[in-house]
Design a protein around this motif. Structure first.
Motif, PDB file in Angstrom:
ATOM      1  N   LEU A  19     -28.630 -52.601   5.626  1.00  0.00           N
ATOM      2  CA  LEU A  19     -27.927 -53.488   4.803  1.00  0.00           C
ATOM      3  C   LEU A  19     -27.032 -52.798   3.701  1.00  0.00           C
ATOM      4  N   GLN A  26     -31.525 -54.744   9.186  1.00  0.00           N
ATOM      5  CA  GLN A  26     -31.432 -56.131   9.695  1.00  0.00           C
ATOM      6  C   GLN A  26     -31.351 -55.859  11.313  1.00  0.00           C
ATOM      7  N   ASP A  68     -30.803 -61.167   1.745  1.00  0.00           N
ATOM      8  CA  ASP A  68     -31.151 -60.340   2.769  1.00  0.00           C
ATOM      9  C   ASP A  68     -32.207 -60.750   3.722  1.00  0.00           C
ATOM     10  N   SER A  71     -34.480 -59.527   7.101  1.00  0.00           N
ATOM     11  CA  SER A  71     -34.420 -58.117   7.220  1.00  0.00           C
ATOM     12  C   SER A  71     -35.762 -57.439   7.036  1.00  0.00           C
ATOM     13  N   TYR A  73     -38.042 -53.907   5.074  1.00  0.00           N
ATOM     14  CA  TYR A  73     -38.108 -52.771   4.305  1.00  0.00           C
ATOM     15  C   TYR A  73     -39.441 -52.154   4.343  1.00  0.00           C
TER      16      TYR A  73
END
Length: 77
Positions: A19, A26, A68, A71, A73
């Motif tokens: 991103l 993503q 977001d 996505s 993380y």
């Protein structure tokens, strides 16, 4: 390390990418990610669902709402 390597490859940017803020990535085209045999090359299988399971197993978290959405993380400790 494998996911990070995939994210740095220019040829995969239309399928999976960081991103703009750089704190999450993503998967832009899950079906094409399977068809391109990227998962098979790096993880020994071509199933998207297995890839998601592996992400979760290794502590990556899914963002399910907000800008977001969809996505992933990892919190740095």
């Amino acid at each position: 390390q494998k996911v990070h390597h995939i994210l740095t490859q220019e040829e995969y940017k239309k399928l999976i990418g960081w991103l703009p803020h750089g704190r999450a990535f993503q998967i832009l085209s899950p079906k094409r990610l399977e068809q391109a045999k990227i998962l098979e090359k790096y993880f020994g299988h071509s199933r998207y669902s297995s890839f998601l399971r592996q992400l979760k197993k290794h502590g990556l978290k899914h963002i399910s709402s907000g800008p977001d959405r969809n996505s992933y993380y990892h919190e740095v400790r």
